[in-house]
Scaffold this motif. Structure first.
Motif, PDB file in Angstrom:
ATOM      1  N   THR A   8       0.831  -1.207   0.000  1.00 15.41           N
ATOM      2  CA  THR A   8       0.000   0.000   0.000  1.00 15.41           C
ATOM      3  C   THR A   8       0.864   1.256   0.000  1.00 15.41           C
ATOM      4  OG1 THR A   8      -0.168  -0.155   2.412  1.00 15.41           O
ATOM      5  CG2 THR A   8      -1.973  -1.087   1.120  1.00 15.41           C
ATOM      6  N   LYS A   9       1.910   1.273   0.857  1.00 16.03           N
ATOM      7  CA  LYS A   9       2.817   2.415   0.942  1.00 16.03           C
ATOM      8  C   LYS A   9       4.245   1.907   1.079  1.00 16.03           C
ATOM      9  CE  LYS A   9      -0.498   5.485   3.279  1.00 16.03           C
ATOM     10  NZ  LYS A   9      -0.744   6.318   4.490  1.00 16.03           N
ATOM     11  N   ILE A  10       5.189   2.703   0.604  1.00 13.89           N
ATOM     12  CA  ILE A  10       6.598   2.358   0.780  1.00 13.89           C
ATOM     13  C   ILE A  10       7.406   3.562   1.244  1.00 13.89           C
ATOM     14  CG2 ILE A  10       7.373   2.819  -1.589  1.00 13.89           C
ATOM     15  CD1 ILE A  10       8.386  -0.201   0.593  1.00 13.89           C
ATOM     16  N   PHE A  11       7.009   4.775   0.823  1.00 15.56           N
ATOM     17  CA  PHE A  11       7.739   5.986   1.219  1.00 15.56           C
ATOM     18  C   PHE A  11       7.058   6.598   2.436  1.00 15.56           C
ATOM     19  CE2 PHE A  11       8.257   5.588  -3.442  1.00 15.56           C
ATOM     20  CZ  PHE A  11       9.614   5.272  -3.443  1.00 15.56           C
ATOM     21  N   GLN A  39       0.678   5.115  -3.860  1.00 15.58           N
ATOM     22  CA  GLN A  39       1.109   6.426  -3.378  1.00 15.58           C
ATOM     23  C   GLN A  39       1.338   7.336  -4.570  1.00 15.58           C
ATOM     24  OE1 GLN A  39       4.441   5.408  -0.652  1.00 15.58           O
ATOM     25  NE2 GLN A  39       3.457   6.728   0.849  1.00 15.58           N
ATOM     26  N   ASP A  40       1.138   8.630  -4.365  1.00 13.63           N
ATOM     27  CA  ASP A  40       1.393   9.585  -5.435  1.00 13.63           C
ATOM     28  C   ASP A  40       2.891   9.700  -5.690  1.00 13.63           C
ATOM     29  OD1 ASP A  40      -1.299  10.199  -5.737  1.00 13.63           O
ATOM     30  OD2 ASP A  40      -1.227  11.736  -4.173  1.00 13.63           O
ATOM     31  N   ARG A  41       3.242  10.025  -6.914  1.00 16.23           N
ATOM     32  CA  ARG A  41       4.654  10.124  -7.283  1.00 16.23           C
ATOM     33  C   ARG A  41       5.397  11.174  -6.467  1.00 16.23           C
ATOM     34  NH1 ARG A  41       5.817   7.340 -11.901  1.00 16.23           N
ATOM     35  NH2 ARG A  41       4.010   6.562 -13.052  1.00 16.23           N
ATOM     36  N   PHE A  42       4.692  12.228  -6.055  1.00 12.62           N
ATOM     37  CA  PHE A  42       5.379  13.293  -5.320  1.00 12.62           C
ATOM     38  C   PHE A  42       5.839  12.827  -3.940  1.00 12.62           C
ATOM     39  CE2 PHE A  42       1.073  13.908  -3.668  1.00 12.62           C
ATOM     40  CZ  PHE A  42       1.302  14.193  -2.337  1.00 12.62           C
ATOM     41  N   ARG A  43       5.343  11.653  -3.477  1.00 16.49           N
ATOM     42  CA  ARG A  43       5.772  11.124  -2.179  1.00 16.49           C
ATOM     43  C   ARG A  43       7.073  10.334  -2.273  1.00 16.49           C
ATOM     44  NH1 ARG A  43       2.162  10.534   1.949  1.00 16.49           N
ATOM     45  NH2 ARG A  43       4.058  10.008   3.091  1.00 16.49           N
ATOM     46  N   GLU A  44       7.603  10.169  -3.484  1.00 17.65           N
ATOM     47  CA  GLU A  44       8.806   9.342  -3.633  1.00 17.65           C
ATOM     48  C   GLU A  44       9.979   9.953  -2.875  1.00 17.65           C
ATOM     49  OE1 GLU A  44      11.700   7.358  -7.051  1.00 17.65           O
ATOM     50  OE2 GLU A  44       9.774   8.240  -7.618  1.00 17.65           O
ATOM     51  N   ASP A  45      10.568   9.146  -2.001  1.00 19.19           N
ATOM     52  CA  ASP A  45      11.726   9.571  -1.218  1.00 19.19           C
ATOM     53  C   ASP A  45      12.596   8.346  -0.959  1.00 19.19           C
ATOM     54  OD1 ASP A  45      13.610  10.602   0.453  1.00 19.19           O
ATOM     55  OD2 ASP A  45      12.253  11.016   2.129  1.00 19.19           O
ATOM     56  N   ARG A  46      13.490   8.075  -1.866  1.00 19.43           N
ATOM     57  CA  ARG A  46      14.323   6.873  -1.760  1.00 19.43           C
ATOM     58  C   ARG A  46      15.348   6.981  -0.637  1.00 19.43           C
ATOM     59  NH1 ARG A  46      14.536   3.354  -6.701  1.00 19.43           N
ATOM     60  NH2 ARG A  46      12.815   4.062  -8.018  1.00 19.43           N
ATOM     61  N   THR A  47      15.572   8.191  -0.128  1.00 16.89           N
ATOM     62  CA  THR A  47      16.565   8.351   0.937  1.00 16.89           C
ATOM     63  C   THR A  47      16.064   7.813   2.272  1.00 16.89           C
ATOM     64  OG1 THR A  47      15.784  10.570   1.557  1.00 16.89           O
ATOM     65  CG2 THR A  47      17.439  10.429  -0.195  1.00 16.89           C
ATOM     66  N   MET A  51      16.593   3.286  -0.627  1.00 22.68           N
ATOM     67  CA  MET A  51      16.143   2.402  -1.699  1.00 22.68           C
ATOM     68  C   MET A  51      17.051   2.516  -2.922  1.00 22.68           C
ATOM     69  SD  MET A  51      12.518   2.309  -3.786  1.00 22.68           S
ATOM     70  CE  MET A  51      11.531   1.889  -2.353  1.00 22.68           C
ATOM     71  N   SER A  52      17.440   1.377  -3.468  1.00 27.46           N
ATOM     72  CA  SER A  52      18.302   1.334  -4.645  1.00 27.46           C
ATOM     73  C   SER A  52      17.621   1.993  -5.848  1.00 27.46           C
ATOM     74  CB  SER A  52      18.636  -0.119  -4.986  1.00 27.46           C
ATOM     75  OG  SER A  52      19.248  -0.208  -6.254  1.00 27.46           O
ATOM     76  N   GLU A  53      18.408   2.706  -6.632  1.00 28.69           N
ATOM     77  CA  GLU A  53      17.896   3.318  -7.860  1.00 28.69           C
ATOM     78  C   GLU A  53      17.561   2.263  -8.907  1.00 28.69           C
ATOM     79  OE1 GLU A  53      17.082   6.389  -8.410  1.00 28.69           O
ATOM     80  OE2 GLU A  53      17.809   7.201  -6.502  1.00 28.69           O
ATOM     81  N   PHE A  59       3.729   3.425  -9.509  1.00 30.88           N
ATOM     82  CA  PHE A  59       2.753   4.184  -8.724  1.00 30.88           C
ATOM     83  C   PHE A  59       1.355   3.917  -9.285  1.00 30.88           C
ATOM     84  CE2 PHE A  59       6.741   6.431  -8.212  1.00 30.88           C
ATOM     85  CZ  PHE A  59       6.763   6.711  -6.855  1.00 30.88           C
ATOM     86  N   ILE A  60       0.536   3.242  -8.498  1.00 33.64           N
ATOM     87  CA  ILE A  60      -0.780   2.809  -8.958  1.00 33.64           C
ATOM     88  C   ILE A  60      -1.839   3.867  -8.659  1.00 33.64           C
ATOM     89  CG2 ILE A  60      -2.630   1.131  -8.571  1.00 33.64           C
ATOM     90  CD1 ILE A  60      -0.305   0.030 -10.189  1.00 33.64           C
ATOM     91  N   ASP A  61      -2.611   4.209  -9.672  1.00 35.41           N
ATOM     92  CA  ASP A  61      -3.786   5.057  -9.483  1.00 35.41           C
ATOM     93  C   ASP A  61      -4.963   4.129  -9.200  1.00 35.41           C
ATOM     94  OD1 ASP A  61      -5.887   6.794  -9.514  1.00 35.41           O
ATOM     95  OD2 ASP A  61      -5.646   7.421 -11.609  1.00 35.41           O
ATOM     96  N   ASN A  62      -5.340   4.021  -7.941  1.00 40.22           N
ATOM     97  CA  ASN A  62      -6.371   3.058  -7.561  1.00 40.22           C
ATOM     98  C   ASN A  62      -7.713   3.354  -8.219  1.00 40.22           C
ATOM     99  OD1 ASN A  62      -6.915   0.686  -6.129  1.00 40.22           O
ATOM    100  ND2 ASN A  62      -7.893   1.814  -4.467  1.00 40.22           N
TER     101      ASN A  62
END
Length: 396
Positions: A8-11, A39-47, A51-53, A59-62
């Motif tokens: 459901t969420k990762i970031f 999750q929306d793309r703007f929530r992406e935070d690999r730091t 998270m590996s590049e 990102f799924i639009d439910n």
């Protein structure tokens, strides 16, 4: 192999997000790995969890899968879910088709089957409540399917209005449709077999890092790293720490993390007059410095699966005090790497805190024991176990 991990969420904060990222970081060294997330793309935070590049994030639009318009059918599904949530009316085998359609409508299932088959995955892994949904569509998917539990059996099934509350009959029908259902301990394996007749496979979570630096066992500081939610027992912690402070004038408590009960717990600390000795840090990208500045880790949770924070504490050399429930005695060796007071006796918890705080020799010995224990949770062992599972599934 082409592997999808559907969450459901990762970031976001949480042990599940951390361990999923940890495993994905290792698997992507050998496989094509995608994390599919609501999750929306703007929530992406690999730091957040490094998270590996090389990991792809889908990102799924439910809304593309679920009809949210208010129709008689939508209203009926809403009523069915509420009636079952409150009274368990539809938690019967003869009503599985009704409750199943309310939770995961047929049209939505059809769209997911089409989408997932188009991605041409070899293996699809889901976590928590998504495991039930994956089980509902598993026979129609081209990929092998794995459900992955991240809490203890009772944390999923027995907690009101959470995850699988009053859904046992659905679990009995659909979890066996998965190629594997992964649990965190032999206790959970026993409970799924005993109460639901479902066979499972055990995979323990590994530690998330290795640190050459270790804590100072002479530091007069407790540490918690947690989410501010009911399950984590922060209210119990305030009770124990109030009693502790009446018998000790020096030790302090750092709490890192945040959540919905933040204001309530701060108010509880003020009410109990311990707010001057409890330091509410909030979310931090630098938890290491708090582990290094503490000497004892506290985990007053009401339920847990296989807490990542215990492995992290051991890696830094912190003994752990946690209530004796769930799989705690499979991780913590009572009186060797920590204490397991009776659940949920706040007085016994306080006694354990006082014992470690005031016995320097014991604390130093447990510090050494914790570091030694940490090696049991090596990430390499976990990756070998998961790859072995993948290879077995692809041969079936």
């Amino acid at each position: 192999m082409k592997i999808c991990i559907w969450v459901t969420k990762i970031f976001d904060l949480g042990g599940t997000k951390r361990v999923v990222t940890l495993l994905a970081n290792e698997l992507v060294k050998e496989h094509d790995v995608t994390i599919m997330v609501y999750q929306d793309r703007f929530r992406e935070d690999r730091t957040m969890y490094h998270m590996s590049e090389d990991i792809k994030v889908d990102f799924i639009d439910n809304d593309a899968f679920v009809d949210r318009h208010w129709t008689p059918a939508f209203g009926a599904r809403f009523v069915i879910k509420k009636l079952n949530e409150n009274y368990g009316i539809f938690n019967k085998k003869c009503f599985n088709h009704i409750l199943g359609d309310a939770l995961f409508p047929k049209k939505t299932r059809d769209r997911w089957v089409e989408y997932l088959n188009q991605q041409d995955y070899d293996i699809i892994i889901t976590t928590a409540a998504l495991s039930l949904r994956l089980g509902m569509i598993a026979p129609r998917l081209n990929a092998k399917t794995i459900g992955w539990q991240h809490n203890c059996y009772s944390g999923y099934v027995d907690v009101p209005k959470v995850v699988f509350w009053k859904q046992e009959c659905l679990l009995q029908e659909y979890l066996p449709q998965l190629d594997r259902y992964i649990v965190l301990s032999d206790y959970d394996k026993r409970d799924y077999q005993k109460f639901l007749g479902i066979d499972t496979e055990v995979k323990i979570n590994p530690r998330s890092f290795v640190s050459e630096k270790k804590c100072n066992p002479d530091a007069k500081r407790f540490l918690m790293a947690t989410r501010f939610v009911y399950a984590k027992g922060l209210d119990l912690m305030m009770q124990s720490f109030e009693e502790f402070c009446k018998q000790d004038d020096e030790w302090e408590l750092d709490i890192i993390g945040d959540g919905e009960l933040w204001d309530e717990i701060l108010a509880e600390a003020r009410k109990r007059h311990v707010d001057k000795r409890v330091h509410f840090i909030g979310y931090t990208n630098e938890p290491e410095k708090y582990y290094l500045n503490s000497s004892v880790f506290l985990l007053p949770s009401r339920w847990e699966g296989w807490p990542m924070v215990i492995m992290e504490a051991f890696e830094f050399g912190l003994p752990v005090i946690a209530y004796h429930m769930g799989a705690m005695d499979l991780i913590i060796d009572d009186q060797k790497t920590g204490f397991l007071p009776e659940a949920f006796d706040t007085h016994k918890f306080t006694e354990a805190m006082l014992k470690l705080a005031h016995d320097d020799e014991l604390r130093h010995q447990m510090h050494r024991n914790a570091i030694e224990k940490s090696a049991d949770f090596n990430i390499d062992k976990a990756v070998v176990a998961w790859n072995d599972l993948f290879n077995r599934l692809m041969k079936e």
